[in-house]
Write an enzyme that holds these catalytic residues in place. Structure first.
Site, PDB file in Angstrom:
ATOM      1  N   TYR A   1       0.845  -1.209  -0.013  1.00 28.22           N
ATOM      2  CA  TYR A   1       0.106   0.024  -0.040  1.00 28.22           C
ATOM      3  C   TYR A   1       0.784   1.272  -0.083  1.00 28.22           C
ATOM      4  CZ  TYR A   1      -3.772   3.246   1.710  1.00 28.22           C
ATOM      5  OH  TYR A   1      -4.544   4.132   1.911  1.00 28.22           O
TER       6      TYR A   1
ATOM      7  N   HIS B   1      -8.805   9.955  11.131  1.00 33.55           N
ATOM      8  CA  HIS B   1      -8.544   8.872  12.419  1.00 33.55           C
ATOM      9  C   HIS B   1      -8.919   9.497  13.496  1.00 33.55           C
ATOM     10  CE1 HIS B   1      -6.046   6.863   8.859  1.00 33.55           C
ATOM     11  NE2 HIS B   1      -6.753   5.870   9.477  1.00 33.55           N
TER      12      HIS B   1
ATOM     13  N   LYS C   1      -9.579  18.203  16.199  1.00 34.24           N
ATOM     14  CA  LYS C   1      -8.857  17.423  15.090  1.00 34.24           C
ATOM     15  C   LYS C   1      -8.500  18.349  14.022  1.00 34.24           C
ATOM     16  CE  LYS C   1      -8.447  13.653  14.095  1.00 34.24           C
ATOM     17  NZ  LYS C   1      -7.153  12.830  14.112  1.00 34.24           N
TER      18      LYS C   1
ATOM     19  N   TYR D   1     -11.731  -3.361   7.663  1.00 29.89           N
ATOM     20  CA  TYR D   1     -10.453  -3.178   8.418  1.00 29.89           C
ATOM     21  C   TYR D   1     -10.258  -2.036   9.271  1.00 29.89           C
ATOM     22  CZ  TYR D   1      -5.720  -1.514   8.837  1.00 29.89           C
ATOM     23  OH  TYR D   1      -4.430  -1.363   9.191  1.00 29.89           O
ATOM     24  N   HIS D   2     -11.134  -0.809   8.700  1.00 34.50           N
ATOM     25  CA  HIS D   2     -11.054   0.582   9.869  1.00 34.50           C
ATOM     26  C   HIS D   2     -11.778   0.237  11.155  1.00 34.50           C
ATOM     27  CE1 HIS D   2      -9.303   2.357   6.248  1.00 34.50           C
ATOM     28  NE2 HIS D   2      -8.551   2.721   7.062  1.00 34.50           N
TER      29      HIS D   2
ATOM     30  N   ASP E   1      -7.154  15.007   8.616  1.00 36.16           N
ATOM     31  CA  ASP E   1      -6.965  13.533   9.098  1.00 36.16           C
ATOM     32  C   ASP E   1      -8.287  12.845   9.830  1.00 36.16           C
ATOM     33  OD1 ASP E   1      -6.101  11.142  10.501  1.00 36.16           O
ATOM     34  OD2 ASP E   1      -5.397  12.663  12.293  1.00 36.16           O
TER      35      ASP E   1
END
Length: 662
Positions: A15, A540, A534, A169-170, A538
């Site tokens: 990746y 996340h 934040k 996945y996340h 981003d």
């Protein structure tokens, strides 16, 4: 019984993408030369969220976590000398998936390729973006429309393409349990297929073929026996859903096809060399069981908890896959777990719990309703809190972090570059200059006409893929495409799940912090107020959410408005809310320019007495620069004791109040 011939191995991917399309192209061609068999493209955050590189929100984010692609010229540079008709390309892109696919088709056709022969994947999963990754743009309803448009278009025009890669996945990165991974991913797939079925864009008799193109992207953690069982449960539940809910009779259209990147959440900054073993063990979960074997595997590098991996680090992970596929005898045998009573029992238990959770989501009205109500987000925040609490208490052992911490200095991180790759700060300005040159050289009338047609298609509810391809060829930019659709669909802010997350159990350490908060609040004359922000793009948000929840449980008043805020918005919130501390969470590597901007604005607003705390994946040399800017404290993944962090923050506020009290 031993086979006469080995099975074909899975696709080997890494990746990657960074700095610029040209630099990423060089990396891709190098990796293909080393035996990589598929490309997996990482895009930078402005590209993922529909902004051009010169937008105010893009500052500091260009080329940091992936490659910037602003227009067709960038896409052509990205795949220069790579024949797209022969390549299997996976693009991790969601909100702007229709646009990046349009650019890819346009670039392929400029190469002379037949679009019907293209092979690859766009992730195109917005539901998990609302829950975990944060690169959404539009509200759920138009987002589902765009997903449906991509699926319907590829079914007709690019039949080998995987138009949606439902991504659990996340979810695991956000703290999901195996049952939550199963249920939330399958609920997402059901919502997508229901939307396509009900759209009228696909004839009923052709719908099973569409079902057969749905793929998944999963995560595998260290509890690899459980993870193997989870993957086998995915296979069996998907077969059940596609047969019973959608009446798909052909077995090949019911297959659970998935790619995987193994868990990055468990990689540690401390003793990072241990991550090599973690990556190997996690990969076993998705290759050992033939009936649930991944179709494509990409592995993180050992140093991803420290920063961006270098080409050599990616090669190391690629070699691990090649050794497993070509040096072992794994591919010579049938499924190793058929007939195992232990595995069967574990699979059945996971399926039973997942069915129950799926039924709860169905009763709410499906996955979209469970997003809007914050139910799924709230449950993920709670699960992640429990995971972190177990590590903090020592109930869950993490070698090198909360046990066996004695270590010799690692030679892997003693090199001049600190064992990671850093993006040249000049790359952002160079990308902006290329973007300006692109705008200056194009036909503005063709751009305006293409954007008008795109807007009309969106307003009329038509499929937006062909107008997007036309726009790509006319020279439209990523930001212009997204802004046109923003004007039609609007923007969205997903629920954070923080306010409704269940309160954690009050251990002795947290009780001490609560007393500390009470004492400092008395001195302040009101409840200690903490802003968690934040900045930048981003998405996340897991760390920020956990800090916000822990601060709330410690007795602080918490202001947390979610992701994607400008430094100006954060400073304005600090001023209007009258906070006593500001915490900034940045995981994209853009901490230096974003924090510098916040600090300068805080000073101009007369808030220099308010301590600023920063958390993220921050190299030691950057930490020093942040402290020199006036940041009060820097936390990185090695700081896992949440109660100690809370106590530290309260102490900083108390000392700062005493210092500035007049």
């Amino acid at each position: 019984m031993e086979k006469a011939q080995k099975d074909r191995p899975w696709l080997f991917r890494t990746y990657s993408g960074h700095s610029s399309a040209t630099a990423s192209n060089e990396l891709y061609r190098t990796n293909l030369g080393k035996g990589q068999t598929g490309l997996s493209v990482a895009f930078d955050l402005p590209t993922q969220t529909g902004y051009d590189s010169d937008h105010v929100l893009s500052r500091g984010e260009v080329g940091k976590v992936g490659v910037p692609v602003c227009h067709l010229g960038d896409m052509q540079a990205l795949f220069d000398q790579i024949p797209l008709e022969q390549m299997n390309t996976s693009m991790t892109i969601n909100a702007t998936a229709p646009w990046l696919l349009a650019l890819y088709v346009a670039a392929a056709e400029e190469q002379g390729a037949d679009r019907s022969r293209l092979n690859g994947t766009v992730q195109n999963d917005l539901i998990k973006e609302y829950l975990s990754r944060g690169t959404y743009i539009f509200p759920p309803e138009p987002s589902m429309k765009l997903i449906t448009d991509v699926i319907s278009f590829t079914y007709r025009e690019i039949p080998k393409w995987n138009p949606t890669n439902v991504c659990s996945y996340h979810l695991q990165e956000a703290g999901a349990t195996p049952v939550q991974e199963l249920a939330y991913a399958l609920a997402t797939a059901v919502a997508v297929l229901d939307s396509v079925r009900d759209s009228g864009q696909v004839p009923a008799e052709e719908f099973p073929k569409v079902v057969g193109r749905i793929s998944f992207f999963v995560n595998a953690g260290l509890r690899f026996v459980t993870e193997i069982a989870k993957m086998r449960a995915f296979v069996e539940l998907w077969d059940e859903i596609t047969r019973e809910r959608y009446g798909v009779e052909e077995e090949k259209y019911r297959r659970f096809r998935y790619g995987v990147q193994v868990n990055s959440l468990g990689l540690t900054e401390q003793q990072p060399e241990n991550n090599v073993y973690r990556i190997l063990l996690e990969m076993l979960a998705v290759v050992l069981s033939k009936k649930a074997r991944a179709r494509a595997v990409q592995l993180p590098a050992w140093n991803e908890a420290l920063g961006l991996p270098r080409p050599w680090d990616q090669q190391w992970s690629l070699r691990l896959q090649q050794i497993m596929a070509f040096e072992t005898d794994l591919l010579e045998y049938e499924d190793l777990f058929d007939g195992s009573t232990v595995m069967t029992a574990k699979v059945e238990a996971l399926k039973e719990e997942a069915r129950a959770e799926l039924a709860r989501i169905e009763e709410m009205g499906g996955a979209i309703a469970a997003v809007d109500s914050s139910y799924m987000k709230q449950k993920l925040v709670e699960s992640n809190s429990a995971r972190l609490g177990a590590i903090e208490s020592g109930e869950q052992t993490v070698v090198g972090v909360n046990k066996f911490t004695e270590t010799a200095p690692s030679p892997l991180v003693s090199e001049e570059d600190g064992g990671i790759m850093t993006v040249d700060p000049a790359a952002e300005q160079e990308q902006i200059e290329r973007l300006k040159a692109w705008r200056d050289s194009r036909d503005d009338k063709a751009v305006d006409s293409a954007l008008a047609e795109l807007k009309q298609a969106a307003q009329e509810g038509r499929n937006i893929m062909e107008p997007s391809i036309t726009a790509a060829k006319a020279g439209v930019t990523t930001g212009e495409w997204a802004q046109t659709l923003r004007e039609v669909y609007g923007e969205y802010r997903a629920p954070t799940g923080v306010g409704k997350a269940a309160r954690g159990e009050a251990g002795d350490s947290l009780e001490d912090v609560r007393h500390q908060v009470d004492e400092v609040s008395d001195k302040l004359g009101r409840r200690l107020k903490f802003l968690v922000g934040k900045p930048g793009l981003d998405g996340h948000s897991n760390g920020a959410e956990q800090i916000a929840v822990k601060a709330r449980d410690s007795g602080m008043e918490v202001v947390y408005e979610g992701i994607r805020l400008t430094p100006a918005q954060i400073v304005n919130a600090a001023l209007e809310e009258g906070v006593h501390a500001v915490g900034l969470s940045i995981l994209s590597g853009s901490h230096l320019p974003l924090v510098r901007d916040v600090m300068e604005r805080m000073k101009k607003a007369g808030l220099e007495d308010i301590p600023v705390i920063v958390g993220g994946i921050i190299p030691p040399e950057d930490e020093k620069q942040l402290l020199d800017m006036g940041v009060a404290r820097v936390y990185t993944p090695k700081d896992y004791q949440m109660s100690e962090i809370m106590s530290d923050i309260v102490g900083i506020v108390g000392r700062r109040h005493n210092q500035y009290r007049r």
